[in-house]
Design a protein around this motif. Structure first.
Motif, PDB file in Angstrom:
ATOM      1  N   ALA A  38       0.804  -1.157   0.012  1.00 25.84           N
ATOM      2  CA  ALA A  38      -0.081   0.027  -0.032  1.00 25.84           C
ATOM      3  C   ALA A  38       0.898   1.186  -0.058  1.00 25.84           C
ATOM      4  O   ALA A  38       0.680   2.174  -0.563  1.00 25.84           O
ATOM      5  CB  ALA A  38      -0.808   0.139   1.108  1.00 25.84           C
ATOM      6  N   ILE A  39       1.926   1.123   0.680  1.00 30.66           N
ATOM      7  CA  ILE A  39       2.935   2.234   0.580  1.00 30.66           C
ATOM      8  C   ILE A  39       3.569   2.581  -0.835  1.00 30.66           C
ATOM      9  O   ILE A  39       3.599   3.590  -1.088  1.00 30.66           O
ATOM     10  CB  ILE A  39       3.911   2.080   1.800  1.00 30.66           C
ATOM     11  N   GLU A  40       4.073   1.365  -1.474  1.00 27.38           N
ATOM     12  CA  GLU A  40       4.555   1.371  -2.505  1.00 27.38           C
ATOM     13  C   GLU A  40       3.403   2.393  -3.563  1.00 27.38           C
ATOM     14  O   GLU A  40       3.979   2.990  -4.591  1.00 27.38           O
ATOM     15  CB  GLU A  40       4.804   0.349  -3.217  1.00 27.38           C
ATOM     16  N   ALA A  41       2.065   1.775  -3.507  1.00 31.50           N
ATOM     17  CA  ALA A  41       1.106   2.445  -4.303  1.00 31.50           C
ATOM     18  C   ALA A  41       0.631   3.874  -3.862  1.00 31.50           C
ATOM     19  O   ALA A  41      -0.161   4.439  -4.342  1.00 31.50           O
ATOM     20  CB  ALA A  41      -0.154   1.313  -4.300  1.00 31.50           C
ATOM     21  N   ASN A  42       1.305   4.483  -2.887  1.00 32.54           N
ATOM     22  CA  ASN A  42       1.087   5.635  -2.350  1.00 32.54           C
ATOM     23  C   ASN A  42      -0.280   5.975  -2.074  1.00 32.54           C
ATOM     24  O   ASN A  42      -1.065   6.850  -2.170  1.00 32.54           O
ATOM     25  CB  ASN A  42       1.490   6.842  -3.326  1.00 32.54           C
ATOM     26  N   LYS A  44      -2.671   5.976   0.901  1.00 29.49           N
ATOM     27  CA  LYS A  44      -2.614   6.274   2.225  1.00 29.49           C
ATOM     28  C   LYS A  44      -3.645   5.655   3.235  1.00 29.49           C
ATOM     29  O   LYS A  44      -3.414   5.031   4.001  1.00 29.49           O
ATOM     30  CB  LYS A  44      -2.473   7.951   2.552  1.00 29.49           C
ATOM     31  N   GLU A  45      -4.899   5.701   2.452  1.00 31.55           N
ATOM     32  CA  GLU A  45      -5.957   5.152   3.078  1.00 31.55           C
ATOM     33  C   GLU A  45      -5.864   3.461   3.314  1.00 31.55           C
ATOM     34  O   GLU A  45      -6.173   2.876   4.378  1.00 31.55           O
ATOM     35  CB  GLU A  45      -7.343   5.476   2.254  1.00 31.55           C
ATOM     36  N   ASN A  84       3.180   7.148   8.122  1.00 32.78           N
ATOM     37  CA  ASN A  84       3.219   8.543   8.223  1.00 32.78           C
ATOM     38  C   ASN A  84       3.824   9.342   7.326  1.00 32.78           C
ATOM     39  O   ASN A  84       3.416  10.494   7.276  1.00 32.78           O
ATOM     40  CB  ASN A  84       3.775   8.816   9.937  1.00 32.78           C
ATOM     41  N   ALA A  85       4.858   8.745   6.623  1.00 33.03           N
ATOM     42  CA  ALA A  85       5.642   9.440   5.685  1.00 33.03           C
ATOM     43  C   ALA A  85       4.963   9.995   4.266  1.00 33.03           C
ATOM     44  O   ALA A  85       5.103  10.725   3.475  1.00 33.03           O
ATOM     45  CB  ALA A  85       6.948   9.010   5.340  1.00 33.03           C
ATOM     46  N   LEU A  86       3.652   9.097   4.205  1.00 35.45           N
ATOM     47  CA  LEU A  86       2.827   9.417   3.029  1.00 35.45           C
ATOM     48  C   LEU A  86       2.307  10.724   2.849  1.00 35.45           C
ATOM     49  O   LEU A  86       1.673  11.212   3.941  1.00 35.45           O
ATOM     50  CB  LEU A  86       1.808   8.253   2.956  1.00 35.45           C
TER      51      LEU A  86
END
Length: 86
Positions: A38-42, A44-45, A84-86
């Motif tokens: 999910a982080i790789e895909a940006n 956030k939700e 949190n960095a997203l």
């Protein structure tokens, strides 16, 4: 092979515990990977939702003595920083 009853029992218990730990550790990798994907895909939700699931499951594993408390806390912390960095 075991030469007495207690050694045979320990061998059986080891097999059962190994199988149980394999299940839990595979699930730990899966919930962690869900957050990272999910982080790789940006997204956030999705990352936040996956993070909640990962946090819950990692601490569940602590209660089952699969992970140590500090290990679970470290894994959760590192994932949370990335979310949190997203």
């Amino acid at each position: 092979m075991a030469n007495h009853k207690s050694a045979a029992k320990r061998a059986k218990q080891t097999i059962v515990k190994t199988e149980r730990n394999r299940f839990f550790k595979a699930r730990i990798k899966n919930v962690t990977k869900a957050v990272l994907v999910a982080i790789e895909a940006n997204d956030k939700e999705t990352a936040t939702t996956a993070m909640k699931e990962a946090n819950k499951y990692l601490h569940h594993c602590v209660s089952k003595n699969i992970l140590k408390k500090a290990t679970a806390a470290r894994k959760v912390s590192r994932l949370q920083v990335k979310v949190n960095a997203l």
